[in-house]
Enzyme design. Sequence first.
Site, PDB file in Angstrom:
ATOM      1  N   GLY A 183       0.839  -1.203   0.000  1.00 34.82           N
ATOM      2  CA  GLY A 183       0.000   0.000   0.000  1.00 34.82           C
ATOM      3  C   GLY A 183       0.863   1.238   0.000  1.00 34.82           C
ATOM      4  CG  ASN A 184      -0.196   4.667  -1.624  1.00 37.28           C
ATOM      5  OD1 ASN A 184      -0.869   5.527  -1.083  1.00 37.28           O
ATOM      6  ND2 ASN A 184      -0.597   4.008  -2.701  1.00 37.28           N
ATOM      7  NE  ARG A 185       4.186   8.242   4.873  1.00 34.76           N
ATOM      8  CZ  ARG A 185       5.135   9.152   5.096  1.00 34.76           C
ATOM      9  NH1 ARG A 185       6.259   9.090   4.422  1.00 34.76           N
ATOM     10  NH2 ARG A 185       4.949  10.109   5.973  1.00 34.76           N
ATOM     11  CB  ALA A 192      -1.534   7.558  -4.041  1.00 31.98           C
TER      12      ALA A 192
END
Length: 417
Positions: A221-223, A288
């Site tokens: 995943g990402n932030r 994102a």
Amino acid sequence: MSTDSTATTASPSGARSRVVLGVAGGIAAYKACEILRRLTESGHDVTVVPTAAALEFVGAPTWSALSGKPVSAQVWDAVHEVPHVRIGQEADLVVVAPATADLLAKAAHGLADDLLTNTLLTARCPVVLAPAMHTEMWEHPATQANVATLRSRGVLVIEPAEGRLTGKDSGKGRLPEPGEIVEVAREVLLRGRGAADLAGRHVLVSAGGTREYLDPVRFLGNRSSGLQGWALARAAVARGAEVTLVAANVALPDPAGVKVVRVETTAELRAEVVSAAAGADAVVMAAAPADFRPAAQATTKIKKADDGSAPSIELVQNPDILAEISHERVRADAVIVGFAAETGDATGDVLTLGRAKLARKRCDLLVVNDVSGGAVFGSPENEAVILGADGRSVAVPRGTKAAVAHAIWDQVVATWS
Ligand code: CTP
């Protein structure tokens, strides 16, 4: 959430904003207590004007205690102060939550048989109506015609949410979350009357970060927090747009008046964005999406090996959604906006890389964030430069994500015209 409380509590004259909270007679009247509390706690001077039917659900002492003012539903109290005219005339904003089918009909036809309907006729400030009723009543042609009439006069009528209604049934007609109605009120107070420049437009916003599963419990995943996408959706509602928000893994309540589609993976995000983009006047890709996903997803949990070795994970590239909808434009007149999180590198600085990305993706506008140091993730603030395919470059100074959202919509509106 908007955090600029000083700006939101001041009226154009510099005094505390005077907000009228109208409450019509629906079961959701109890949620208006929370709206009232939040408005007063953020410094607004709130006068509650319930209808007689609203007082059947929540009594005058509750409104009076929470607002610190006397409360009446009818025009015969304190007649010497001419409340049926004064309350509306002096207001900076009127919010009616919940607005019933009956209240919408009265407002559309200019009836004035109680204090709230008189207030709506005398108010010259922005008016926000948050309808709540059963789905059948909301969808009835009479109600829809009344809503269209009110919107044509510049009233901001927030689309009801979908979900559980009074009885066992569920559908469209729920009052949005009180905190989110307050967000719309803040936005409208900040921008004032005549700010509905997205009225009649359908806009699509994507938000959050996608997850790519390795197995049933683990993911890449990402932030991304989704805050900028939420701010874009809220700002668009306050400017009168019909808004669809495709949200990937965002832990925030649905913004008021927004159709929210929740997704997890890039493939799901792509499917929803491509389908909704066909009907959108503008698409803002604030999400994102993960650029890569595991080539294969294990159907059972991957176990640790006894010899201490770790598995190698082969990755494949995900489709670039922004590039896809920009290259294969379904609607030539739609404005497509991308985001670029850049740090700058040996090949160029942040803006040079942004220009190259704008050309590569073929979108109309690119919002370039300098993310050296990771400052933007989860932060209530942001700053950016908006680059246009026409060569424009607009610096957006550091401010709330709401302020950045409005700067982006300003550029979308400028591109249409
Ligand atoms: N985006 C997208 N689909 C992807 C990846 C990104 O639609 N698979 C969109 C994002 O929503 C954003 C824009 O593309 O609006 C820029 O994303 P970014 O990650 O900054 O650019 P990349 O294409 O990943 O380029 P690079 O990693 O090479 O900088």
